[in-house]
Design a protein around this motif. Structure first.
Motif, mmCIF file in Angstrom:
data_model
loop_
_atom_site.group_PDB
_atom_site.id
_atom_site.type_symbol
_atom_site.label_atom_id
_atom_site.label_comp_id
_atom_site.label_asym_id
_atom_site.label_seq_id
_atom_site.Cartn_x
_atom_site.Cartn_y
_atom_site.Cartn_z
ATOM 1 N N TYR A 122 7.337 -14.055 3.380
ATOM 2 C CA TYR A 122 7.112 -12.661 3.758
ATOM 3 C C TYR A 122 7.557 -11.696 2.662
ATOM 4 O O TYR A 122 6.878 -10.705 2.385
ATOM 5 N N ALA A 123 8.700 -11.973 2.020
ATOM 6 C CA ALA A 123 9.232 -11.044 1.031
ATOM 7 C C ALA A 123 8.240 -10.800 -0.106
ATOM 8 O O ALA A 123 8.130 -9.676 -0.621
ATOM 9 N N GLU A 124 7.508 -11.834 -0.501
ATOM 10 C CA GLU A 124 6.523 -11.679 -1.574
ATOM 11 C C GLU A 124 5.320 -10.862 -1.105
ATOM 12 O O GLU A 124 4.794 -10.013 -1.840
ATOM 13 N N ALA A 125 4.895 -11.110 0.108
ATOM 14 C CA ALA A 125 3.797 -10.311 0.667
ATOM 15 C C ALA A 125 4.225 -8.854 0.804
ATOM 16 O O ALA A 125 3.443 -7.935 0.535
ATOM 17 N N PHE A 126 5.474 -8.632 1.193
ATOM 18 C CA PHE A 126 5.972 -7.270 1.337
ATOM 19 C C PHE A 126 6.001 -6.536 -0.009
ATOM 20 O O PHE A 126 5.616 -5.365 -0.102
ATOM 21 N N ALA A 127 6.458 -7.228 -1.048
ATOM 22 C CA ALA A 127 6.500 -6.600 -2.373
ATOM 23 C C ALA A 127 5.104 -6.192 -2.822
ATOM 24 O O ALA A 127 4.896 -5.097 -3.365
ATOM 25 N N ALA A 128 4.124 -7.061 -2.594
ATOM 26 C CA ALA A 128 2.744 -6.742 -2.964
ATOM 27 C C ALA A 128 2.210 -5.574 -2.149
ATOM 28 O O ALA A 128 1.489 -4.709 -2.661
ATOM 29 N N SER A 129 2.581 -5.520 -0.878
ATOM 30 C CA SER A 129 2.105 -4.416 -0.024
ATOM 31 C C SER A 129 2.708 -3.091 -0.451
ATOM 32 O O SER A 129 2.053 -2.051 -0.369
ATOM 33 N N THR A 130 3.951 -3.117 -0.913
ATOM 34 C CA THR A 130 4.598 -1.888 -1.370
ATOM 35 C C THR A 130 3.879 -1.315 -2.586
ATOM 36 O O THR A 130 3.640 -0.104 -2.683
ATOM 37 N N ARG A 131 3.519 -2.189 -3.518
ATOM 38 C CA ARG A 131 2.773 -1.738 -4.700
ATOM 39 C C ARG A 131 1.427 -1.148 -4.297
ATOM 40 O O ARG A 131 0.983 -0.123 -4.816
ATOM 41 N N ARG A 132 0.770 -1.797 -3.349
ATOM 42 C CA ARG A 132 -0.541 -1.340 -2.908
ATOM 43 C C ARG A 132 -0.446 0.021 -2.202
ATOM 44 O O ARG A 132 -1.306 0.891 -2.393
ATOM 45 N N ALA A 133 0.592 0.220 -1.410
ATOM 46 C CA ALA A 133 0.756 1.498 -0.714
ATOM 47 C C ALA A 133 0.928 2.644 -1.700
ATOM 48 O O ALA A 133 0.427 3.749 -1.480
ATOM 49 N N GLU A 134 1.635 2.392 -2.791
ATOM 50 C CA GLU A 134 1.810 3.425 -3.814
ATOM 51 C C GLU A 134 0.470 3.798 -4.450
ATOM 52 O O GLU A 134 0.249 4.945 -4.833
ATOM 53 N N GLU A 135 -0.429 2.820 -4.532
ATOM 54 C CA GLU A 135 -1.744 3.071 -5.135
ATOM 55 C C GLU A 135 -2.659 3.858 -4.195
ATOM 56 O O GLU A 135 -3.414 4.725 -4.638
ATOM 57 N N THR A 136 -2.619 3.546 -2.911
ATOM 58 C CA THR A 136 -3.628 4.062 -1.976
ATOM 59 C C THR A 136 -3.167 5.237 -1.134
ATOM 60 O O THR A 136 -3.998 5.997 -0.622
#
Length: 313
Positions: A122-136
């Motif tokens: 989960y922690a890796e998926a969360f890190a990727a989602s955080t980056r994506r939220a900053e983009e979108t």
């Protein structure tokens, strides 16, 4: 900090959006334990777990951007966010680890969510989602450590209090802690709350021992639903403030609890959903004489094909 008032407000907001799930009272001997048990069957909630309670509360309290909503999840939270987003007419993007149950990933696609599988945990998926939220600029719905999410999960306890005339202790599985934090916040010490964790994912147990949330190694049979590496700050605050206890159970007894729920009661729980019952089977939690214990069966997103006994040919 999440309060009873926060949970009360959440209950009013999500009314009509989530189901009132049933409580099944059973003789404990049917499951190999003593006394009478009450099972809160939250696996019958929309999307198969308690998670829509928190997802709806977060979405309904927030302006919804054109980019929609975004979440990282082991599966159940993602399903809830995708369902709530579809009901409210906004797009959802869900990040899950590659270890997520294929059943959950398939259901996510069926809810029209854009699914991205990233990392082992989960922690890796969360890190990727955080980056994506900053983009979108999408609205982030955290799986367990957001005020609105924890308050929403607490509506389960408020509902349960209205379904039973007496509750002494609630046993509930712990991953990141959103559910145990919400339940503890509602009961506020008036009812005993026991967090039950597989030995391989002791997020609450380790935090209570250390006096603060700490990272733990993640492994075992229930990682797809309970696989957070660290207890949420809100859950830890609620647990320490209200006296939540923590017990650990072996994986083999989580598996046994799941099979018992099916063989004796025809309840098809996932492994995380059966974890709370394992505390009674192992003696990790031993009720007092006459104690009214409620076991929360919190999820049922599972492949039931391995529940039936193999036929002898």
């Amino acid at each position: 900090m999440v309060t009873r008032s926060d949970v009360e407000a959440a209950a009013k907001l999500v009314a009509g959006r989530v189901r009132q799930t049933p409580v099944l009272c059973v003789d404990g001997r049917d499951l190999g334990v003593s006394g009478e048990l009450a099972l809160k069957l939250e696996l019958h909630q929309h999307t198969g777990s308690f998670k829509p309670r928190g997802a709806f509360n977060r979405l309904l309290q927030s302006p919804l951007p054109a980019a929609g909503v975004l979440a990282a999840s082991g599966g159940n939270h993602g399903l809830a966010v995708a369902y709530a987003a579809r009901e409210l007419g906004v797009p959802a993007e869900i990040f899950v680890p590659v270890t997520s149950s294929p059943v959950k990933v398939e259901r996510l696609a069926g809810l029209d969510a854009q699914v991205r599988q990233v990392g082992e945990h989960y922690a890796e998926a969360f890190a990727a989602s955080t980056r994506r939220a900053e983009e979108t600029g999408a609205l982030v719905v955290h799986a367990y450590d957001q005020q609105e999410v924890v308050a929403g999960q607490g509506t389960l306890a408020r509902e349960l209090e209205r379904q039973l005339d007496r509750i002494d202790t609630v046993l509930v599985a712990v991953g990141g802690g959103g559910l145990v934090g919400g339940i503890a916040s509602w009961f506020d010490g008036a009812v005993g709350v026991v967090g039950v964790e597989p030995e391989g994912i002791p997020t609450l147990h380790a935090a209570l021992a250390a006096g603060r949330p700490v990272d733990v190694e993640v492994g075992g049979v229930a990682t797809d639903s309970l696989g957070a590496r660290r207890i949420g700050d809100l859950a830890f605050e609620a647990a320490t403030r209200t006296g939540v206890r923590s017990v650990l159970v072996p994986d083999e007894d989580v598996v046994r609890a799941r099979r018992l729920l099916w063989s004796e009661l025809r309840i098809a729980a996932e492994l995380g959903g059966a974890t709370a019952l394992a505390a009674l089977l192992t003696g990790a939690y031993v009720p007092r004489q006459g104690e009214r214990v409620v076991v929360v069966v919190c999820g049922g997103n599972t492949d039931p094909s391995d529940l039936a006994p193999h036929r002898v040919r």
